[in-house]
Design an enzyme around this catalytic site. Structure first.
Site, mmCIF file in Angstrom:
data_model
loop_
_atom_site.group_PDB
_atom_site.id
_atom_site.type_symbol
_atom_site.label_atom_id
_atom_site.label_comp_id
_atom_site.label_asym_id
_atom_site.label_seq_id
_atom_site.Cartn_x
_atom_site.Cartn_y
_atom_site.Cartn_z
ATOM 1 N N GLU A 174 19.293 12.507 11.801
ATOM 2 C CA GLU A 174 19.087 13.567 10.820
ATOM 3 C C GLU A 174 20.299 13.715 9.894
ATOM 4 O O GLU A 174 20.146 13.857 8.682
ATOM 5 C CB GLU A 174 18.806 14.888 11.539
ATOM 6 C CG GLU A 174 17.500 14.912 12.313
ATOM 7 C CD GLU A 174 17.579 14.206 13.660
ATOM 8 O OE1 GLU A 174 16.535 14.047 14.299
ATOM 9 O OE2 GLU A 174 18.702 13.796 14.079
ATOM 10 N N TRP A 221 8.564 -27.250 28.487
ATOM 11 C CA TRP A 221 8.286 -25.867 28.150
ATOM 12 C C TRP A 221 6.788 -25.699 27.971
ATOM 13 O O TRP A 221 6.123 -26.556 27.392
ATOM 14 C CB TRP A 221 8.996 -25.477 26.854
ATOM 15 C CG TRP A 221 10.489 -25.513 26.963
ATOM 16 C CD1 TRP A 221 11.313 -26.486 26.521
ATOM 17 C CD2 TRP A 221 11.329 -24.520 27.540
ATOM 18 N NE1 TRP A 221 12.621 -26.171 26.777
ATOM 19 C CE2 TRP A 221 12.648 -24.951 27.409
ATOM 20 C CE3 TRP A 221 11.088 -23.291 28.158
ATOM 21 C CZ2 TRP A 221 13.733 -24.213 27.880
ATOM 22 C CZ3 TRP A 221 12.148 -22.561 28.616
ATOM 23 C CH2 TRP A 221 13.461 -23.020 28.466
ATOM 24 N N ASP A 269 14.007 -23.018 38.573
ATOM 25 C CA ASP A 269 14.360 -23.148 37.155
ATOM 26 C C ASP A 269 15.850 -23.011 36.862
ATOM 27 O O ASP A 269 16.287 -23.384 35.777
ATOM 28 C CB ASP A 269 13.610 -22.081 36.339
ATOM 29 C CG ASP A 269 12.105 -22.233 36.438
ATOM 30 O OD1 ASP A 269 11.644 -23.347 36.750
ATOM 31 O OD2 ASP A 269 11.392 -21.234 36.207
ATOM 32 N N LEU A 313 18.834 -16.547 31.712
ATOM 33 C CA LEU A 313 18.289 -15.247 31.324
ATOM 34 C C LEU A 313 19.164 -14.532 30.294
ATOM 35 O O LEU A 313 19.367 -13.322 30.356
ATOM 36 C CB LEU A 313 18.083 -14.344 32.560
ATOM 37 C CG LEU A 313 17.157 -14.897 33.645
ATOM 38 C CD1 LEU A 313 17.019 -13.898 34.782
ATOM 39 C CD2 LEU A 313 15.792 -15.248 33.076
ATOM 40 N N GLU A 372 10.271 -11.309 34.519
ATOM 41 C CA GLU A 372 9.997 -12.704 34.169
ATOM 42 C C GLU A 372 9.818 -13.531 35.438
ATOM 43 O O GLU A 372 10.294 -14.659 35.537
ATOM 44 C CB GLU A 372 11.135 -13.272 33.312
ATOM 45 C CG GLU A 372 11.258 -12.634 31.951
ATOM 46 C CD GLU A 372 12.104 -13.466 30.997
ATOM 47 O OE1 GLU A 372 11.893 -14.699 30.922
ATOM 48 O OE2 GLU A 372 12.986 -12.882 30.336
ATOM 49 N N GLY A 424 7.582 -15.108 38.904
ATOM 50 C CA GLY A 424 6.377 -15.883 39.168
ATOM 51 C C GLY A 424 5.281 -15.018 39.772
ATOM 52 O O GLY A 424 5.450 -13.810 39.986
ATOM 53 N N GLY A 425 4.147 -15.647 40.075
ATOM 54 C CA GLY A 425 2.984 -14.913 40.553
ATOM 55 C C GLY A 425 3.169 -14.212 41.876
ATOM 56 O O GLY A 425 2.587 -13.145 42.103
ATOM 57 N N ALA A 437 4.969 -11.049 40.859
ATOM 58 C CA ALA A 437 4.213 -10.267 39.873
ATOM 59 C C ALA A 437 3.084 -9.485 40.550
ATOM 60 O O ALA A 437 2.819 -8.330 40.185
ATOM 61 C CB ALA A 437 3.639 -11.190 38.797
ATOM 62 N N ALA A 438 2.430 -10.094 41.537
ATOM 63 C CA ALA A 438 1.298 -9.433 42.202
ATOM 64 C C ALA A 438 1.705 -8.137 42.898
ATOM 65 O O ALA A 438 1.089 -7.086 42.659
ATOM 66 C CB ALA A 438 0.627 -10.391 43.183
#
Length: 581
Positions: free
Chosen positions: A70, A197, A227, A231, A315, A317-318, A321-322
């Protein structure tokens, strides 16, 4: 309760002005996001001052502890402010006792203020709106005082730009985004595990931007082993997110890019008691290890909440993530879909087992968008709707009126950490310039306590590089950047640090704090109002100035503030006794 764009009770506004009003609010939300990637995530404020269709001034908050949006907009517009309208994407939220945002608008002669959303944090919510209205400034809040389809879209832009703050306030965990790249047949790697990639260079650049918007990036042990990621953000900005590795057993390589903490911190979250010898190895490399009784995404997110984080990027893996999705801590998904097919029955997918057996159980994204990024398609959407923050949780005073057994006096420990906390004015990052003499007796202005403290690591060192360091810190645009610069130089060039720093730093901090709480009367009053309470700097990882995660920290910042409070109270008592005699 989820946010709903339903019918509103509205102030009468000429329909022909809806497009104009909505456009100015959307612009305020747009510029509020301009510091993303350059500073760590913080509440995003933007201000647009306009006379009719003409924009005469703009401003946005660059970082916590910097000039408010402001005031920047008012300074930009100058005399054109008188009788103009200010458009704010979010209600102002100054530090305790600092009313710069509101007073700058009033003193400039702004006659009307349009607010996108009220502040999500309880201790700020509605306060600035009431202050403006008490000064006879007309205030219209989207969703309360204005309505139309165009206004709904403008309101949505205000919600989105501060979604991390809203989710944090409502859910008591940071806003979490799951990001992954997959092939057209839903694979995140080949059967061999090779994944470089899947997505295009353009998509990877977008990922760097997402990282720059996050306090931390989370991966699992599989990602580290497979990997060996760095990051890093690589977005051209200054903010580097913390890296967090979740691993129950610490079955991790002894050598990994993430163990290099020369530029950015790494945290390994693990099960309590896991591989103590490996924990010692990580600690020797500067990696912080945090143990949990049972390692799970929910507890890790609550830990990140305690650290003051607003936004987290997953980021992983599965297999990680689950459970993150199942535990309800993932709020948004970014899926980069590449026009490639890799096949393979054993090739991994982005999300592991969720226990669903029928398609009717599938989770559906909300507010889905599609964007072409190079040859890829980016699909994004929310797993959970943006929370509705009304009605809000009652304050301690309101609660005591309902339940007399709950009194405000019960709280004897007062915590402070971020500049937007209830006692955020105690933070070194709060925006209070200091006027203090240098070693030659010349008065200098330091933008904040943190600027002063970091620069004094190098004062008195007879080396041109040390003097350059001081000037670089002094000219840093925010306390955050001053701290980042000072810590980096101290770590990379220890010879430039004054030899007595370890014994002198408490005195340096004391002098800065005494100046701050002496020259700002409202801060002095705030400090004195805490008499009888223990002050704790709630940083979970600064074990010298802060209290640590479980109270193991030395809390020297809190101690110095309590020392100053005692001195000020003594001076006040002496002064009163002299007047009485």
């Amino acid at each position: 309760m989820a946010f709903s764009l339903g019918a509103f009770s509205a102030t009468i506004v000429c329909k022909s002005n809806y497009s104009l009003e909505a456009g100015h609010i959307r612009r305020a939300a747009e510029i509020a996001d301009k510091s993303a990637g350059f500073t760590s995530p913080h509440p995003n404020f933007g201000c647009v001052i306009a006379v009719g269709s003409k924009v005469v001034g703009e401003g946005f908050l660059y970082a916590q502890g910097t000039k408010c949006a402001e005031l920047q907009a008012v300074e930009s517009a100058g005399e054109l402010c008188r009788g103009a309208t200010a458009y704010l994407n979010m209600e102002p939220g100054d530090c305790h006792g600092d009313h710069t945002s509101v007073s700058s608008l009033i003193q400039a002669g702004i006659s009307r203020v349009v607010v996108g959303i009220k502040h999500p944090l309880q201790h700020f919510r509605g306060r600035a709106v009431r202050s403006l209205r008490s000064e006879r400034v007309q205030v219209d809040v989207l969703g309360e005082d204005l309505q139309s389809k165009l206004i709904e879209e403008a309101l949505k832009s205000c919600l989105l730009v501060n979604a991390p703050l809203i989710y944090r306030a409502a859910c008591q965990v940071p806003f979490s985004v799951l990001k992954y790249a997959m092939t057209l047949d839903g694979k995140i790697a080949a059967s061999s595990g090779h994944a470089s990639w899947i997505s295009s260079k353009e998509s990877r650049s977008r990922v760097f931007e997402l990282r720059g918007r996050s306090n931390a990036i989370i991966v699992g042990g599989n990602t580290v082993r497979r990997d060996n990621p760095r990051l890093t953000a690589r977005h051209g900005g200054g903010h580097l997110p913390i890296r967090i590795v979740m691993s129950q057993t610490l079955n991790l390589p002894e050598v990994a890019n993430l163990w290099d903490t020369s530029d950015v911190h790494t945290i390994v979250a693990t099960q309590r008691g896991a591989k103590k010898s490996f924990q010692k190895l990580l600690a020797s490399k500067g990696v912080e290890v945090v143990e949990f009784d049972i390692l799970n995404p929910r507890d890790v997110m609550e830990h990140c909440y305690d650290r003051g984080y607003l936004s987290i990027l997953w980021e992983c893996g599965g297999s990680l993530a689950a459970p993150a999705i199942s535990s309800g801590v993932i709020h948004k998904v970014y899926a980069f879909v590449a026009p490639k097919i890799i096949g393979g029955e054993g090739a991994p997918s982005p999300v592991g087992e969720l226990g669903m057996v029928e398609m009717s159980q599938a989770l559906k994204l909300i507010d889905v968008s599609y964007e072409k990024v190079g040859p890829d398609i980016l699909i994004s959407g929310f797993l959970q709707p943006i929370p509705d923050l009304t009605p809000i949780i009652p304050s301690v005073n309101e609660t005591s009126a309902i339940d007399p057994t709950v009194t405000p006096d019960d709280a004897r420990i007062l915590f402070f950490y971020k500049a937007w906390d209830p006692y955020g004015a105690f933070s070194n990052f709060s925006p209070y310039p200091l006027h203090m003499t240098d070693e030659n007796g010349v008065y200098l202005t330091w933008p904040s306590v943190e600027h002063y403290y970091q620069a004094h690591k190098f004062i008195g060192v007879n080396d041109p590089l040390a003097r350059d360091c001081i000037e670089k810190i002094k000219s840093s645009k925010s306390p955050e950047e001053a701290a980042r610069e000072g810590r980096k130089i101290q770590k990379q060039c220890p010879d430039l640090v004054r030899p007595d720093w370890e014994t002198a730093k408490i005195d340096v901090m004391y002098k800065a704090l005494k100046c701050k709480f002496s020259i700002y009367p409202h801060l002095n009053s705030l400090l004195l109002s805490t008499a009888g309470s223990v002050l704790v700097e709630a940083s979970p990882y600064d074990l010298f100035w802060g209290g640590g995660r479980e109270g193991e920290g030395l809390n020297y910042l809190g101690r110095l503030l309590m020392q100053l409070r005692s001195e000020f109270l003594g001076e006040s008592l002496t002064s009163n006794n002299q007047m009485a005699s």
